[in-house]
Motif scaffolding. Structure first.
Motif, PDB file in Angstrom:
ATOM      1  N   ASN A 268     -27.403   0.039   8.591  1.00 54.97           N
ATOM      2  CA  ASN A 268     -28.265  -0.740   9.480  1.00 54.97           C
ATOM      3  C   ASN A 268     -27.622  -0.777  10.864  1.00 54.97           C
ATOM      4  OD1 ASN A 268     -29.840  -2.570  10.876  1.00 54.97           O
ATOM      5  ND2 ASN A 268     -29.970  -4.033   9.189  1.00 54.97           N
ATOM      6  N   PRO A 269     -28.196  -0.065  11.840  1.00 54.54           N
ATOM      7  CA  PRO A 269     -27.564   0.011  13.168  1.00 54.54           C
ATOM      8  C   PRO A 269     -27.509  -1.334  13.899  1.00 54.54           C
ATOM      9  CG  PRO A 269     -29.766   0.978  13.193  1.00 54.54           C
ATOM     10  CD  PRO A 269     -29.431   0.699  11.763  1.00 54.54           C
ATOM     11  N   LYS A 270     -28.295  -2.302  13.454  1.00 55.09           N
ATOM     12  CA  LYS A 270     -28.310  -3.609  14.117  1.00 55.09           C
ATOM     13  C   LYS A 270     -27.185  -4.523  13.637  1.00 55.09           C
ATOM     14  CE  LYS A 270     -33.312  -3.557  14.907  1.00 55.09           C
ATOM     15  NZ  LYS A 270     -34.599  -4.269  14.676  1.00 55.09           N
ATOM     16  N   VAL A 271     -26.582  -4.162  12.502  1.00 55.99           N
ATOM     17  CA  VAL A 271     -25.505  -4.986  11.946  1.00 55.99           C
ATOM     18  C   VAL A 271     -24.164  -4.525  12.521  1.00 55.99           C
ATOM     19  CG1 VAL A 271     -24.282  -5.660   9.847  1.00 55.99           C
ATOM     20  CG2 VAL A 271     -26.782  -5.423   9.828  1.00 55.99           C
ATOM     21  N   GLN A 272     -23.468  -5.435  13.182  1.00 58.57           N
ATOM     22  CA  GLN A 272     -22.158  -5.139  13.733  1.00 58.57           C
ATOM     23  C   GLN A 272     -21.086  -5.564  12.721  1.00 58.57           C
ATOM     24  OE1 GLN A 272     -21.540  -3.538  16.631  1.00 58.57           O
ATOM     25  NE2 GLN A 272     -23.764  -3.308  16.871  1.00 58.57           N
ATOM     26  N   LYS A 273     -20.284  -4.604  12.275  1.00 57.41           N
ATOM     27  CA  LYS A 273     -19.271  -4.889  11.268  1.00 57.41           C
ATOM     28  C   LYS A 273     -17.883  -4.683  11.858  1.00 57.41           C
ATOM     29  CE  LYS A 273     -17.890  -3.606   6.571  1.00 57.41           C
ATOM     30  NZ  LYS A 273     -18.152  -2.729   5.421  1.00 57.41           N
ATOM     31  N   GLU A 274     -17.002  -5.656  11.614  1.00 57.47           N
ATOM     32  CA  GLU A 274     -15.624  -5.540  12.110  1.00 57.47           C
ATOM     33  C   GLU A 274     -14.861  -4.537  11.269  1.00 57.47           C
ATOM     34  OE1 GLU A 274     -11.609  -8.275  12.827  1.00 57.47           O
ATOM     35  OE2 GLU A 274     -13.411  -9.151  11.921  1.00 57.47           O
ATOM     36  N   ARG A 275     -14.270  -3.571  11.928  1.00 59.60           N
ATOM     37  CA  ARG A 275     -13.506  -2.527  11.243  1.00 59.60           C
ATOM     38  C   ARG A 275     -12.019  -2.801  11.422  1.00 59.60           C
ATOM     39  NH1 ARG A 275     -13.553   3.134  10.144  1.00 59.60           N
ATOM     40  NH2 ARG A 275     -11.753   3.375   8.774  1.00 59.60           N
ATOM     41  N   ILE A 276     -11.282  -2.826  10.320  1.00 58.36           N
ATOM     42  CA  ILE A 276      -9.827  -3.008  10.365  1.00 58.36           C
ATOM     43  C   ILE A 276      -9.178  -1.638  10.370  1.00 58.36           C
ATOM     44  CG2 ILE A 276      -7.830  -3.991   9.196  1.00 58.36           C
ATOM     45  CD1 ILE A 276      -9.715  -6.009   7.886  1.00 58.36           C
ATOM     46  N   LEU A 277      -8.550  -1.295  11.484  1.00 57.12           N
ATOM     47  CA  LEU A 277      -7.901   0.007  11.620  1.00 57.12           C
ATOM     48  C   LEU A 277      -6.401  -0.134  11.349  1.00 57.12           C
ATOM     49  CD1 LEU A 277      -9.683   1.285  14.856  1.00 57.12           C
ATOM     50  CD2 LEU A 277     -10.196   1.888  12.484  1.00 57.12           C
ATOM     51  N   LEU A 278      -5.908   0.661  10.419  1.00 50.79           N
ATOM     52  CA  LEU A 278      -4.490   0.619  10.083  1.00 50.79           C
ATOM     53  C   LEU A 278      -3.725   1.585  10.970  1.00 50.79           C
ATOM     54  CD1 LEU A 278      -4.733   0.632   6.184  1.00 50.79           C
ATOM     55  CD2 LEU A 278      -4.414  -1.330   7.691  1.00 50.79           C
ATOM     56  N   SER A 279      -2.552   1.169  11.417  1.00 56.24           N
ATOM     57  CA  SER A 279      -1.708   2.025  12.250  1.00 56.24           C
ATOM     58  C   SER A 279      -0.779   2.850  11.375  1.00 56.24           C
ATOM     59  CB  SER A 279      -0.879   1.165  13.211  1.00 56.24           C
ATOM     60  OG  SER A 279      -0.047   0.289  12.478  1.00 56.24           O
ATOM     61  N   GLY A 280      -0.400   4.006  11.888  1.00 53.89           N
ATOM     62  CA  GLY A 280       0.565   4.842  11.181  1.00 53.89           C
ATOM     63  C   GLY A 280      -0.033   5.603  10.009  1.00 53.89           C
ATOM     64  N   ASP A 281       0.812   6.409   9.383  1.00 50.28           N
ATOM     65  CA  ASP A 281       0.409   7.222   8.244  1.00 50.28           C
ATOM     66  C   ASP A 281       0.975   6.633   6.955  1.00 50.28           C
ATOM     67  OD1 ASP A 281      -0.893   9.116   9.870  1.00 50.28           O
ATOM     68  OD2 ASP A 281       1.027  10.102  10.302  1.00 50.28           O
ATOM     69  N   VAL A 282       0.430   7.082   5.829  1.00 50.39           N
ATOM     70  CA  VAL A 282       0.955   6.661   4.534  1.00 50.39           C
ATOM     71  C   VAL A 282       2.376   7.218   4.379  1.00 50.39           C
ATOM     72  CG1 VAL A 282       0.618   6.747   2.044  1.00 50.39           C
ATOM     73  CG2 VAL A 282      -1.366   6.663   3.566  1.00 50.39           C
ATOM     74  N   PRO A 283       3.356   6.381   4.048  1.00 55.73           N
ATOM     75  CA  PRO A 283       4.734   6.868   3.878  1.00 55.73           C
ATOM     76  C   PRO A 283       4.846   7.885   2.750  1.00 55.73           C
ATOM     77  CG  PRO A 283       4.669   4.475   4.057  1.00 55.73           C
ATOM     78  CD  PRO A 283       3.257   4.923   3.888  1.00 55.73           C
ATOM     79  N   SER A 284       5.963   8.589   2.719  1.00 61.64           N
ATOM     80  CA  SER A 284       6.188   9.598   1.685  1.00 61.64           C
ATOM     81  C   SER A 284       6.500   8.935   0.345  1.00 61.64           C
ATOM     82  CB  SER A 284       7.348  10.509   2.085  1.00 61.64           C
ATOM     83  OG  SER A 284       7.723  11.329   0.993  1.00 61.64           O
ATOM     84  N   PRO A 285       5.871   9.385  -0.744  1.00 61.22           N
ATOM     85  CA  PRO A 285       6.205   8.844  -2.069  1.00 61.22           C
ATOM     86  C   PRO A 285       7.575   9.294  -2.560  1.00 61.22           C
ATOM     87  CG  PRO A 285       4.596  10.608  -2.247  1.00 61.22           C
ATOM     88  CD  PRO A 285       4.769  10.348  -0.791  1.00 61.22           C
ATOM     89  N   ILE A 286       8.196  10.231  -1.841  1.00 63.09           N
ATOM     90  CA  ILE A 286       9.565  10.631  -2.193  1.00 63.09           C
ATOM     91  C   ILE A 286      10.556   9.553  -1.772  1.00 63.09           C
ATOM     92  CG2 ILE A 286      11.390  12.337  -1.759  1.00 63.09           C
ATOM     93  CD1 ILE A 286       9.229  14.424  -1.401  1.00 63.09           C
ATOM     94  N   ASN A 287      10.293   8.943  -0.637  1.00 57.51           N
ATOM     95  CA  ASN A 287      11.173   7.891  -0.129  1.00 57.51           C
ATOM     96  C   ASN A 287      10.322   6.716   0.347  1.00 57.51           C
ATOM     97  OD1 ASN A 287      13.481   6.559   0.762  1.00 57.51           O
ATOM     98  ND2 ASN A 287      13.452   7.561   2.759  1.00 57.51           N
ATOM     99  N   PRO A 288       9.728   5.964  -0.593  1.00 54.57           N
ATOM    100  CA  PRO A 288       8.833   4.871  -0.211  1.00 54.57           C
ATOM    101  C   PRO A 288       9.589   3.743   0.482  1.00 54.57           C
ATOM    102  CG  PRO A 288       9.248   4.831  -2.568  1.00 54.57           C
ATOM    103  CD  PRO A 288       9.858   6.097  -2.052  1.00 54.57           C
ATOM    104  N   PRO A 289       8.909   2.949   1.303  1.00 56.74           N
ATOM    105  CA  PRO A 289       9.561   1.847   2.016  1.00 56.74           C
ATOM    106  C   PRO A 289      10.105   0.793   1.047  1.00 56.74           C
ATOM    107  CG  PRO A 289       7.371   2.292   2.908  1.00 56.74           C
ATOM    108  CD  PRO A 289       7.480   3.054   1.639  1.00 56.74           C
ATOM    109  N   SER A 290      11.132   0.086   1.488  1.00 57.48           N
ATOM    110  CA  SER A 290      11.668  -1.015   0.696  1.00 57.48           C
ATOM    111  C   SER A 290      10.703  -2.190   0.759  1.00 57.48           C
ATOM    112  CB  SER A 290      13.027  -1.433   1.245  1.00 57.48           C
ATOM    113  OG  SER A 290      12.898  -1.848   2.600  1.00 57.48           O
TER     114      SER A 290
END
Length: 332
Positions: A268-290
């Protein structure tokens, strides 16, 4: 919708891990592993549809393969109907697989192009000895009727069908051995939208008719909303939120779940929806964040998030969230 509290638990996954070794480039290089699935637990009740969602590479399909032992899990338990699948011998596992079937993403690649549909279905029945030989033709005609294909289709080859028809054949093959649990691994993502709706409605009808249980793996949240009883959200090998469908879509709690749901387009083009944009890329599963694995992209992350892994808390009946601030986000 299935009432989980009143249903028998058919499948229980406990602390499941699936690591894949990475080939070392140098002789003295430390041994590394891809932590595709890292210590996840959940239950699946009889007659229920539990969907697993998340970005590509989060461990959705690997979870399904580990449950079926198509890949041997690194650690954990997969208890099906009181039996730990990971402790079974190859002979016992082969017998049990008649009750555990899978529908693959690509219906063309998963069917033998040299066999007719009759041979494909007959092979499944023969391996599991699920139907007496003299009754197999009747059973195959019944399967064609169940999935909405004519009996004449039995004499044809996979390449003679459209994508939607091939997926119906894949469903018929899964049903040929009378399963109780079917893992749908992106079962409609390769199909046109109109065909997706037909296949989803077919799966729901078969579930009611045959008392089937589905573990539905998908990245399409609109599809998940249509077919699920509960939804499990994964991020980088971890479960971040699991809840009944309506609770998750109406009151998402984990910041990652909120970001995912904000990406669903509104027709529906009349409906304005808030979009949450995530920064950065998905980390590597070889060395995941602590700490919390999502903290590198989370707009609400604190020092606690980077240093300590969050425990899973229940914010409402059946609604579990792995976040240090789950109760704050839920009430917000």
């Amino acid at each position: 919708m299935v009432n989980v509290q009143e249903q028998k638990v058919l499948l229980e996954v406990q602390n499941l891990k699936q690591y894949f070794s990475v080939k070392r480039e140098k002789l003295l290089q430390p041994k590394l592993s891809v932590k595709a699935v890292d210590d996840i637990s959940f239950t699946l009740c009889e007659g229920e549809t539990l969907s697993i969602v998340g970005e590509s590479g989060c461990g959705k399909s690997t979870t399904g393969r580990a449950i079926l032992r198509l890949d041997e899990p690194t650690a954990g338990k997969v208890v099906y109907n009181g039996k730990n699948i990971l402790d079974l011998s190859k002979k016992d596992l082969r017998t049990l697989r008649g009750e555990l079937q899978v529908i693959f993403q690509d219906p063309f690649a998963s069917l033998n192009p040299r066999q007719t549909i009759q041979q494909i279905l007959s092979e499944a029945m023969s391996i599991q000895n699920s139907v007496q030989k003299e009754l197999r033709k009747d059973r195959m005609r019944e399967l064609m009727h169940l999935v909405g294909l004519p009996e004449e289709a039995l004499s044809r080859h996979p390449h003679e069908f459209s994508g939607g028809q091939r997926q119906r054949i894949g469903i018929a093959r899964a049903l040929a051995v009378n399963p109780k649990l079917i893992i749908c691994d992106e079962a409609v993502s390769a199909l046109d939208v109109s065909i997706q709706a037909q296949i989803l409605n077919l799966l729901k009808r078969l579930q009611r008719q045959l008392n089937l249980t589905f573990l539905f793996i998908s990245h399409d949240l609109s599809v998940v909303r249509h077919i699920s009883d509960r939804v499990m959200v994964m991020y980088l090998g971890k479960v971040v939120e699991i809840a009944p469908k309506h609770a998750l879509f109406n009151q998402p709690t984990h910041p990652y779940t909120r970001a995912l749901l904000s990406s669903i387009p509104v027709p529906n083009p009349k409906v304005q929806k808030e979009r949450i944009l995530l920064s950065g890329d998905v980390p590597s599963p070889i060395n995941p964040p602590s700490g919390c694995r999502f903290h590198t992209r989370c707009p609400f992350a604190t020092e606690l998030c980077s240093s300590k892994e969050p425990e899973t808390v229940e914010v409402q009946n059946g609604h579990h969230v792995a976040c240090h601030y789950a109760n704050d986000f839920f009430s917000a």
